[in-house]
Design a protein around this motif. Structure first.
Motif, short mmCIF file in Angstrom:
data_model
loop_
_atom_site.label_atom_id
_atom_site.label_comp_id
_atom_site.label_asym_id
_atom_site.label_seq_id
_atom_site.Cartn_x
_atom_site.Cartn_y
_atom_site.Cartn_z
N HIS A 129 -12.54 -7.88 -9.72
CA HIS A 129 -13.86 -8.03 -9.09
C HIS A 129 -13.79 -7.85 -7.57
O HIS A 129 -14.24 -8.70 -6.81
CB HIS A 129 -14.47 -9.40 -9.43
CG HIS A 129 -14.54 -9.64 -10.91
ND1 HIS A 129 -15.40 -8.95 -11.73
CD2 HIS A 129 -13.82 -10.46 -11.72
CE1 HIS A 129 -15.22 -9.35 -12.97
NE2 HIS A 129 -14.26 -10.24 -13.00
N TYR A 224 -32.38 -6.55 -3.22
CA TYR A 224 -31.56 -7.61 -2.63
C TYR A 224 -32.22 -8.25 -1.41
O TYR A 224 -31.63 -9.09 -0.75
CB TYR A 224 -30.16 -7.07 -2.28
CG TYR A 224 -29.30 -6.96 -3.51
CD1 TYR A 224 -28.52 -8.04 -3.93
CD2 TYR A 224 -29.32 -5.82 -4.30
CE1 TYR A 224 -27.76 -7.97 -5.08
CE2 TYR A 224 -28.56 -5.74 -5.45
CZ TYR A 224 -27.79 -6.82 -5.84
OH TYR A 224 -27.05 -6.76 -7.00
N LYS A 250 -25.31 -7.56 0.81
CA LYS A 250 -25.42 -8.42 -0.39
C LYS A 250 -25.16 -7.61 -1.66
O LYS A 250 -24.48 -8.08 -2.58
CB LYS A 250 -26.82 -9.05 -0.45
CG LYS A 250 -26.99 -10.21 0.51
CD LYS A 250 -28.38 -10.80 0.41
CE LYS A 250 -28.57 -11.93 1.42
NZ LYS A 250 -29.97 -12.08 1.82
N ASP A 254 -22.01 -8.06 -4.25
CA ASP A 254 -22.38 -8.29 -5.65
C ASP A 254 -21.84 -7.19 -6.57
O ASP A 254 -22.04 -7.22 -7.77
CB ASP A 254 -23.92 -8.31 -5.73
CG ASP A 254 -24.39 -9.15 -6.90
OD1 ASP A 254 -23.59 -9.96 -7.41
OD2 ASP A 254 -25.55 -8.97 -7.33
N ALA A 256 -22.92 -4.22 -6.85
CA ALA A 256 -24.00 -3.43 -7.45
C ALA A 256 -24.01 -2.02 -6.89
O ALA A 256 -24.39 -1.07 -7.58
CB ALA A 256 -25.34 -4.10 -7.18
N ASP A 287 -17.63 -15.18 1.65
CA ASP A 287 -18.50 -14.49 0.69
C ASP A 287 -17.90 -14.54 -0.71
O ASP A 287 -18.62 -14.62 -1.70
CB ASP A 287 -18.69 -13.02 1.09
CG ASP A 287 -19.48 -12.88 2.38
OD1 ASP A 287 -20.48 -13.59 2.52
OD2 ASP A 287 -19.09 -12.07 3.25
#
Length: 706
Positions: A129, A224, A250, A254, A256, A287
């Motif tokens: 991740h 976002y 963000k 994430d 994305a 974060d």
């Protein structure tokens, strides 16, 4: 005063071979003021490629870490950077680096685009991740196409690549980039000034293209940030740069979207923009948030926050041997503070260890530091028993963090020192190298006594052999690994063996009648049945007959390989009241084995491996054709997504060098896994060759041919 972790970035550079990772690292070091001269890979002068082998071959073999500082918006950011190898043989270096990084720069060649190893490292980053930004390098090369790379990232990697800049020109005409957020053009000029660009207005002929791609950028991050979403429908021009940057950050954290920029590291174009993107969009340790581990005492979940106040815990992600300071353990600190000279607990061994010294790394140089805190990456000296993947923590607050998984070695090589006096040195050197590299293993073959070293590919073992010579001063002979053949028998035969020896005084005498044949199904080793009636052989001598057959099975009659299973029925015999003893019957049994087994249809047996190949459909025919040539039997074919899975049984003898061949026929996109399945009979023509090589009994085959 504790430093603000918002201004720390732990990042790596990952890519396919030759996409320009190390060249980009060198420019980052130069523009952040870490080095005052740019080292080039092709000159063997790159700071991050410090090993002799790396400088000679122009490739990265081991991941190198460094710390640099970048000023952005009047703030100083600390960037802990790890440069990783691109070659699949050193995949462990990428794996363990990604496990401890917060973000990564995925580098692509503007001409080669998304290549096989790009897919591998991308999957590794997804596994842990790790958010990514993409950097399309080599925009000055013939055939460079930025938007084609963006498209391939979306198609092949299943990502959502969002350009944050557009190139001005390409190939020889690559002049600079347009920042889609500020709508400014950066024109680069030659030279090595720290600021080597001018900011100008967007060229008129690119205005429409800029508007189109800026619209796509805002659209992809609108969800976002609610303010952007409202403005996007009402008045897109009123969206501020800060709002776009905030929403894009963000979305990146994430996972994305993947912000994508371009440049030419070799020509010093686009690197400062890339550094701005790193501090803008990639996550800080805050974060990434807390880490979860297990309490080794009761297996309960524990959480550690990235603050110096939480109890100390860190993960060891690499062990290296330095000629000056000894064993270096590279650690990523997740919580708390660690002072030089303090004690920590190794949760795997349960032992307390002292941290003698702490270092901030710059490639292969160490700068001593007094302490490290949450979010830091450093190297420590003084540990005795640490291994890659170990958790170290405060003694009174134990925690075990998730470790790392490494692939099994796929290729082996037999090695021996050229001189006997180097034997101990070789053992120590191999021990140190296997400690450093979890994908490198050392075993001793109990049957041949050979030392077999195994690794991820031929290049991997080549480098290991080179390091043995240069770093440890051990010259070695290397050979091909031996296949561990066995022997078996297929038919029964009856045999009488008479052993008589007179040497003046007491002689030797034994007489046995036996039936020798294959063992019953499921039985291995010697299956011995005593059927002697009426005391023709005294009871005390019968175990000696069994012992004689058992010891003879260690060396088969064909080529001296072990006979795996055999059934012996002792039917009858006779003895001499004076000359017979246990040893006579043992020798008699051995002689019976040597004479009778050749009549029992002896065959050579070879290890058969279960092989699984995952390949894109385009290469399916080539993969199957190659397996047929290797005497492989296809067991099953299946599909998973776009990939095809081929399962086969293949003799181990045909598999040496297979990984390299598979990479060649599939352009490096197919992968394989292999494990032992069973033993099976070797075809006669091949058995004949093996027996000849071993200097065994060819006569048996020649009789069969007649």
């Amino acid at each position: 005063m504790a430093r603000d972790l918002n201004y720390t970035r732990n990042i790596g550079i990952m890519a396919h071979i030759d996409a320009g990772k190390t060249t980009t690292s060198e420019r980052i070091l130069y523009y952040t003021g870490k080095t005052h001269q740019i080292g080039e890979v092709h000159d063997g002068a790159a700071t991050m490629d410090w090993m002799v082998q790396e400088q000679e071959r122009g490739i990265t073999i081991t991941s190198a870490a460094t710390t640099a500082f970048w000023h952005y918006n009047n703030e100083q950011y600390q960037i802990n950077l790890i440069d990783t190898p691109g070659h699949v043989d050193f995949t462990v270096e990428v794996e363990r680096s990604l496990r401890v990084l917060d973000g990564t720069i995925a580098t692509f060649c503007a001409v080669g685009r998304v290549q096989p190893q790009s897919e591998t490292v991308w999957r590794q980053a997804d596994k842990y991740h790790v958010p990514k930004i993409a950097y399309v390098n080599k925009m000055d090369r013939t055939g460079a196409d930025f938007l084609a790379v963006v498209e391939e990232i979306n198609e092949k990697l299943g990502a959502r690549s969002v350009p944050i800049c557009l190139p001005i020109g390409a190939e020889d005409n690559f002049q600079g980039i347009i920042d889609l957020i500020s709508k400014k053009a950066l024109y680069y000029h030659d030279g090595k000034d720290l600021v080597n660009y001018d900011i100008r207005e967007i060229p008129a002929d690119m205005a429409a293209e800029v508007e189109e791609w800026r619209g796509k950028l805002i659209e992809s991050v609108a969800e976002y940030n609610d303010v952007i979403l409202e403005k996007f429908f009402d008045n897109p021009d009123s969206i501020s740069e800060e709002e776009i940057i905030d929403a894009l950050r963000k979305a990146t954290v994430d996972m994305a979207v993947v912000p994508t920029c371009c440049g030419s590291s070799f020509k010093n174009k686009g690197v400062q923009f890339l550094l701005d993107a790193v501090v803008r969009y990639l996550p800080s340790p805050l974060d990434k948030g807390s880490v979860t581990g297990k309490d080794p005492r009761d297996d309960k979940d524990l959480v550690r926050r990235p603050t110096p106040e939480d109890p100390f815990c860190a993960l060891v992600f690499k062990i290296a041997t330095d000629p000056h300071v000894g064993r270096l353990a590279f650690i990523r600190v997740y919580s708390g503070r660690l002072d030089s000279g303090s004690y920590v607990l190794n949760t795997r061994s349960g032992k307390k260890e002292r941290v003698a010294r702490l270092y901030q790394m710059h490639s292969n140089k160490q700068n001593p530091i007094e302490f490290v805190e949450a979010g830091d990456i450093c190297a420590a000296v003084g540990f005795k028993e640490l291994r890659t993947g170990d958790t170290i923590c405060r003694e009174d607050k134990p925690i075990v963090l998730e470790s790392m998984t490494f692939p099994d070695p796929v290729i082996g090589l037999a090695v021996e020192p050229k001189t006997q006096k180097d034997l101990d040195k070789l053992g120590i050197a191999l021990g140190k190298l296997s400690e450093e590299d979890p994908t490198f293993t050392v075993q001793t073959n109990t049957e041949t006594g050979q030392t077999i070293i195994s690794g991820m590919g031929e290049l991997h073992l080549d480098i290991i052999v080179d390091r043995l010579r240069r770093e440890f001063g051990v010259e070695i002979n290397q050979g091909a690994p031996q296949v561990n053949y066995k022997e078996a028998i297929t038919t029964k035969c009856q045999h009488r063996e008479l052993f008589k020896k007179q040497s003046g005084g007491r002689g030797k005498f034994a007489d046995i009648i036996v039936e020798i044949g294959p063992a019953d199904a499921g039985v291995s080793g010697l299956q011995f049945v005593d059927e002697v009636k009426g005391g023709n052989i005294p009871r005390e001598f019968i175990p000696a007959v069994e012992k004689g057959f058992k010891s003879a099975m260690a060396n088969g009659v064909l080529a001296g390989y072990e006979l795996t299973a055999m059934k012996v029925r002792l039917l009858d015999g006779s003895f001499h009241p004076v000359d017979s003893d246990a040893l006579s019957f043992e020798i008699c049994a051995r002689q019976a084995f040597r004479k009778a087994v050749p009549k029992c249809g002896p065959v050579l047996m070879e290890p058969i491996m279960s092989l699984e190949v995952v390949t894109p459909e385009d290469y399916m025919g080539d993969v199957v054709g190659d397996l047929n040539r290797r005497r492989g039997q296809i067991v099953d074919m299946d599909s998973k997504g776009n990939a095809r899975i081929v399962k086969a049984k293949v003799p181990l003898a045909e598999q040496f060098g297979y990984v390299t061949v598979l990479r060649t026929i599939s352009s490096g996109r197919a992968t394989s896994t292999m494990e032992f399945s069973h033993y099976a009979e070797v075809p006669t023509n091949i058995a004949k060759e093996v027996v000849e090589k071993q200097g065994g009994n060819r006569k048996h085959f020649d009789e069969d041919d007649e």
